[in-house]
Design a protein around this motif. Structure first.
Motif, PDB file in Angstrom:
ATOM      1  N   PHE A 238       0.873  -1.093  -0.060  1.00 61.48           N
ATOM      2  CA  PHE A 238       0.074  -0.117   0.027  1.00 61.48           C
ATOM      3  C   PHE A 238       0.857   1.249  -0.014  1.00 61.48           C
ATOM      4  O   PHE A 238       2.076   1.095   0.355  1.00 61.48           O
ATOM      5  CB  PHE A 238      -0.950  -0.087   1.370  1.00 61.48           C
ATOM      6  N   TRP A 239       0.262   2.394  -0.352  1.00 60.55           N
ATOM      7  CA  TRP A 239       0.838   3.689  -0.399  1.00 60.55           C
ATOM      8  C   TRP A 239       0.032   4.458   0.858  1.00 60.55           C
ATOM      9  O   TRP A 239      -1.000   4.223   1.075  1.00 60.55           O
ATOM     10  CB  TRP A 239       0.885   4.348  -1.738  1.00 60.55           C
ATOM     11  N   PHE A 240       0.827   5.494   1.344  1.00 56.45           N
ATOM     12  CA  PHE A 240       0.198   6.446   2.301  1.00 56.45           C
ATOM     13  C   PHE A 240       0.553   7.953   1.874  1.00 56.45           C
ATOM     14  O   PHE A 240       1.528   8.009   1.458  1.00 56.45           O
ATOM     15  CB  PHE A 240       0.977   5.892   3.727  1.00 56.45           C
ATOM     16  N   HIS A 241      -0.288   8.607   2.416  1.00 56.11           N
ATOM     17  CA  HIS A 241      -0.188   9.945   2.134  1.00 56.11           C
ATOM     18  C   HIS A 241      -0.831  10.902   3.309  1.00 56.11           C
ATOM     19  O   HIS A 241      -1.965  10.336   3.652  1.00 56.11           O
ATOM     20  CB  HIS A 241      -0.853  10.257   0.734  1.00 56.11           C
ATOM     21  N   ASP A 242      -0.306  12.187   3.528  1.00 53.43           N
ATOM     22  CA  ASP A 242      -1.019  12.921   4.247  1.00 53.43           C
ATOM     23  C   ASP A 242      -1.133  12.269   5.754  1.00 53.43           C
ATOM     24  O   ASP A 242      -2.535  12.408   6.204  1.00 53.43           O
ATOM     25  CB  ASP A 242      -2.407  13.393   3.771  1.00 53.43           C
ATOM     26  N   TRP A 243      -0.382  11.944   6.585  1.00 49.29           N
ATOM     27  CA  TRP A 243      -0.476  11.243   7.727  1.00 49.29           C
ATOM     28  C   TRP A 243      -0.619  12.562   8.639  1.00 49.29           C
ATOM     29  O   TRP A 243       0.225  13.151   8.794  1.00 49.29           O
ATOM     30  CB  TRP A 243       0.729  10.309   8.013  1.00 49.29           C
ATOM     31  N   ARG A 244      -1.404  12.689   9.508  1.00 55.02           N
ATOM     32  CA  ARG A 244      -1.822  13.650  10.250  1.00 55.02           C
ATOM     33  C   ARG A 244      -1.818  13.012  11.967  1.00 55.02           C
ATOM     34  O   ARG A 244      -2.690  12.067  12.164  1.00 55.02           O
ATOM     35  CB  ARG A 244      -3.111  14.529  10.050  1.00 55.02           C
ATOM     36  N   VAL A 245      -1.309  13.897  12.882  1.00 53.15           N
ATOM     37  CA  VAL A 245      -1.448  13.416  14.291  1.00 53.15           C
ATOM     38  C   VAL A 245      -1.681  14.801  14.913  1.00 53.15           C
ATOM     39  O   VAL A 245      -1.049  15.753  14.713  1.00 53.15           O
ATOM     40  CB  VAL A 245      -0.210  12.957  14.684  1.00 53.15           C
ATOM     41  N   ALA A 246      -2.876  14.785  15.721  1.00 53.62           N
ATOM     42  CA  ALA A 246      -3.013  16.043  16.805  1.00 53.62           C
ATOM     43  C   ALA A 246      -3.855  15.423  17.933  1.00 53.62           C
ATOM     44  O   ALA A 246      -4.406  14.201  18.141  1.00 53.62           O
ATOM     45  CB  ALA A 246      -4.157  16.897  15.721  1.00 53.62           C
ATOM     46  N   GLY A 247      -4.110  16.490  18.747  1.00 56.32           N
ATOM     47  CA  GLY A 247      -4.697  16.341  20.020  1.00 56.32           C
ATOM     48  C   GLY A 247      -3.956  16.708  21.256  1.00 56.32           C
ATOM     49  O   GLY A 247      -2.743  16.949  21.007  1.00 56.32           O
TER      50      GLY A 247
END
Length: 424
Positions: free
Chosen positions: A236-245
């Motif tokens: 698989f490919w991955f894009h725009d990984w975001r982490v917040a909180g």
């Protein structure tokens, strides 16, 4: 082929320090669209290195297998009340099709190893797995029979995990959305806060799935981590990984690379220094060695990057060995200047007593050996002597890859990087 004996360095010294700016806790991946290389970037540790790559702004798991994951080094979920929001866009690699079989694609949260050290968590951390199984079912920790099911994993999919306090635990909500389609959701109640505490990773796992979280596993220097064999269909490919909180803490000091560490010897006025770099796979990279004199940095030498070892090696004669000399190695890349700093300590030949620390047989049983480093530092040794077996070919799991040459070299480098990560 790189061999352990080529790295059996005597009297090598690893010294460095980094000064990094404060960063917001929120994180968003930013891979250059033109980047086509193995290395994911300074925020990440890939397991294993050679099975991941950047292509056209996407991070790809291009070799299927068990426990393929990329750990986020510079963010951690803290042990306190608050919320968490993690999301990523993903899809199957072009040309892949057919049944996926057992496995899953998604996140790992609360990833922890056995030694309460982020490096150990990056290499061997287990945690709460969340995502989409091969048959399309959403899951949070455990795959349930009646869970919502996405229509296809052959289409671009957005995954989002949200965690918020609810009663004595947490409520977790997983949302999966096909481009232009309706959202599917799965909720799990009463998740203990401790399940969320630790690191974060993206996972692309082919093979049997186990209910999580599972306890961290320690291997006694032999064998392999569970379920890391090659094979399967999860690419698989991955894009725009975001982490917040509010539970997310930033740790910019944990970034690794692109100059990973440096090693040096000083003998009879001759300095030999090697800077170890990440695998850029780009031609014509040049590294500069500079020293600080009277408050000003001055260039001393330049060196090309070896395309196989990913090292830049310097030899400087006539070195001023009667005083401590601050140094830095610098690399310009993708519009930024990266550096690694340290001090070349003076030759201790005038001392009445020289303190030495000797190392050998550096297995990964206790990686990252933070207790060894702490205890040795207490004695402020003049000389560190590594007499060989600085790594073993089987360390850090995932077996030994002997061919083709490019993959075998990356497999070995990954293990050599662990040595520097421990003792730099």
């Amino acid at each position: 082929m790189l061999r352990p004996s080529s790295f059996a360095l005597v009297a090598l010294v690893l010294v460095a320090g980094l000064v990094l700016p404060a960063e917001a806790a929120e994180f968003r991946s930013a891979w250059p669209a033109e980047a086509n290389r193995v290395w994911a970037g300074r925020d990440y540790w890939a397991n294993p290195l050679q099975d991941w790559r950047l292509r056209n702004g996407l991070l790809e798991c291009h070799v299927a297998g068990g426990e393929r994951n990329v750990f986020l080094l510079t963010r951690e979920i803290a042990d306190r009340d608050g919320d968490l929001d993690v999301s990523v866009t993903l899809g199957r690699l072009a040309g892949d099709g057919g049944a996926l079989g057992e496995g899953f694609v998604g996140f790992r949260v609360g990833a922890r190893g056995a030694f309460d050290d982020y490096r150990d968590s990056a290499v061997r951390g287990t945690g709460l797995d969340v995502g989409v199984a091969g048959d399309g079912r959403l899951f949070i920790g455990t795959l349930e029979e009646g869970a919502p099911r996405v229509s296809s994993l052959d289409r671009r999919l957005a995954l989002r995990l949200q965690a918020e306090p609810a009663g004595s635990g947490y409520r977790l909500t997983l949302t999966a959305t096909h481009e232009g389609g309706a959202a599917l959701t799965l909720t799990r109640e009463d998740v203990p806060s401790g399940w969320l505490t630790g690191g974060l990773a993206r996972v692309c796992h082919s093979g049997k799935m186990r209910p999580t979280p599972a306890p961290p596993e320690m291997r006694a220097g032999v064998g392999e981590r569970w379920g890391t064999a090659r094979g399967g269909a999860f690419r698989f490919w991955f894009h725009d990984w975001r982490v917040a909180g509010s539970r997310v803490d930033a740790h910019p000091e944990r970034a690794f690379g692109p100059i990973l560490y440096a090693l040096h010897t000083l003998s009879r006025g001759v300095l030999k220094l090697t800077a170890q770099l990440a695998p850029f796979d780009e031609p014509s990279l040049v590294v500069t060695l500079e020293t600080r004199d009277s408050g000003e940095w001055r260039p001393v030498a330049t060196a090309p990057v070896d395309p196989l070892a990913r090292t830049a090696t310097f030899r400087v004669e006539g070195w001023a060995d009667s005083r401590d000399v601050p140094y830095r190695v610098r690399l310009g890349h993708e519009g930024q200047t990266h550096e690694w700093t340290g001090t070349i300590r003076k030759d201790p030949k005038a001392k009445a007593e020289i303190v030495m620390a000797a190392f050998t047989g550096n297995n990964d049983l206790g990686f990252p050996h933070a207790d060894v480093v702490r205890n040795v530092r207490h004695f402020e040794p003049d000389l560190l002597i590594f007499t060989g077996d600085n790594i073993y070919e089987r360390v850090a799991d995932y077996g030994i890859e002997r061919s083709p040459m490019a993959a075998a070299t990356l497999d070995y480098l990954r293990k050599w990087y662990l040595f520097g990560w421990e003792y730099r």
